[in-house]
Design a protein around this motif. Sequence first.
Motif, PDB file in Angstrom:
ATOM      1  N   SER A  43       6.120 -10.560  26.505  1.00 20.24           N
ATOM      2  CA  SER A  43       5.628  -9.756  25.388  1.00 20.24           C
ATOM      3  C   SER A  43       6.431 -10.083  24.127  1.00 20.24           C
ATOM      4  CB  SER A  43       5.770  -8.269  25.702  1.00 20.24           C
ATOM      5  OG  SER A  43       7.143  -7.914  25.719  1.00 20.24           O
ATOM      6  N   VAL A  44       5.865  -9.705  22.989  1.00 17.63           N
ATOM      7  CA  VAL A  44       6.571  -9.881  21.717  1.00 17.63           C
ATOM      8  C   VAL A  44       7.896  -9.120  21.768  1.00 17.63           C
ATOM      9  CG1 VAL A  44       6.471  -9.316  19.252  1.00 17.63           C
ATOM     10  CG2 VAL A  44       4.466 -10.310  20.398  1.00 17.63           C
ATOM     11  N   ARG A  45       7.854  -7.911  22.320  1.00 17.56           N
ATOM     12  CA  ARG A  45       9.080  -7.089  22.408  1.00 17.56           C
ATOM     13  C   ARG A  45      10.171  -7.819  23.187  1.00 17.56           C
ATOM     14  NH1 ARG A  45       6.871  -3.145  24.351  1.00 17.56           N
ATOM     15  NH2 ARG A  45       6.780  -1.668  22.646  1.00 17.56           N
ATOM     16  N   ASP A  46       9.798  -8.357  24.378  1.00 20.12           N
ATOM     17  CA  ASP A  46      10.804  -9.032  25.214  1.00 20.12           C
ATOM     18  C   ASP A  46      11.294 -10.319  24.556  1.00 20.12           C
ATOM     19  OD1 ASP A  46      10.746  -7.003  27.005  1.00 20.12           O
ATOM     20  OD2 ASP A  46       9.410  -8.007  28.424  1.00 20.12           O
ATOM     21  N   ASN A  47      10.398 -10.996  23.828  1.00 23.76           N
ATOM     22  CA  ASN A  47      10.833 -12.188  23.092  1.00 23.76           C
ATOM     23  C   ASN A  47      11.896 -11.826  22.056  1.00 23.76           C
ATOM     24  OD1 ASN A  47       9.541 -15.034  23.387  1.00 23.76           O
ATOM     25  ND2 ASN A  47       7.876 -13.609  23.876  1.00 23.76           N
ATOM     26  N   ILE A  48      11.611 -10.785  21.273  1.00 24.85           N
ATOM     27  CA  ILE A  48      12.564 -10.418  20.216  1.00 24.85           C
ATOM     28  C   ILE A  48      13.878  -9.932  20.840  1.00 24.85           C
ATOM     29  CG2 ILE A  48      12.969  -8.916  18.203  1.00 24.85           C
ATOM     30  CD1 ILE A  48       9.983  -9.035  17.636  1.00 24.85           C
TER      31      ILE A  48
END
Length: 247
Positions: A100-105
């Motif tokens: 997810s974008v969250r986990d990437n960031i």
Amino acid sequence: MQHEGKEALLRTEGLTRRFGGLVAVSDVDFDILPGEILGLIGPNGAGKSTTFNLISGFYKPSAGKLTVFGENCTGKSPLTISRMGLVRTFQHGSLMPSMSVRDNILLGTIHGVRGAGKRRERAAETAEMLGLTPYLSEEAGTLPHGIQRLVSIGIAFAARPRLLCLDEPLTGLNQTEVANTLAVLEKIRDEHGCSVLLVEHNMKAVMKVCDRIVVLHHGQVLASGTPAEIRADKSVIEAYLGHRHAN
Ligand SMILES: Nc1ncnc2c1ncn2[C@@H]1O[C@H](COP(=O)(O)OP(=O)(O)O)[C@@H](O)[C@H]1O
Ligand SMILES: [Mg+2]
């Protein structure tokens, strides 16, 4: 070298890199100042990516000196340099497509932020700043190109670097995405005082967003100055702007 009393964040002196008989980067001197967006431009093969890899520690110089935040970093590892606060992205994307974008960031907070709660907070702040909040739960690889590029910048900026280095972040983006990305870079500079090194092909964008520009040609510095100075520089016009590369 001092610039109106500002000490350089990064300085290269006589930076040189050979590959066999080829001198890809030859005796390059330039500074990046606190709170500026510095553009590094030049035709294909000019030595931009090699310079980028030298200053982020991915290549060792054949000769010359690299000073980062006042410390001699010549020959230091990429990890040492990034932990000091010089963070880079990769030309072909730095994100994990199936996450997810969250986990990437969140990946970008691993070295700099202690504790899961603080990391989540930092990721949320970063997403907000980059306009990525609506995408936090989405799988990164399924998003439009321009959003994915912002996620890559978000991963790098989540570490709150003092110097953010981007290699051709605008390649393949449409006009709206380019404008959006440039606005994010200005925000990073203006709201966090973070310097940005922008290696870029898109001349119009570089002229618009950069405080200063360094032009490389055949591995050497051909000119450096403000966008207006570069635009008016005869050697630059001959070597570069006059050709069809100037898009
Ligand atoms: N790892 C490498 N091995 C051999 N030659 C390389 C390597 N990386 C770059 N070069 C050469 O160095 C020169 C500069 O390349 P590069 O830094 O990629 O330029 P730019 O990013 O400005 O297009 C080119 O002639 C390129 O072929
Ligand atoms: Mg390149």
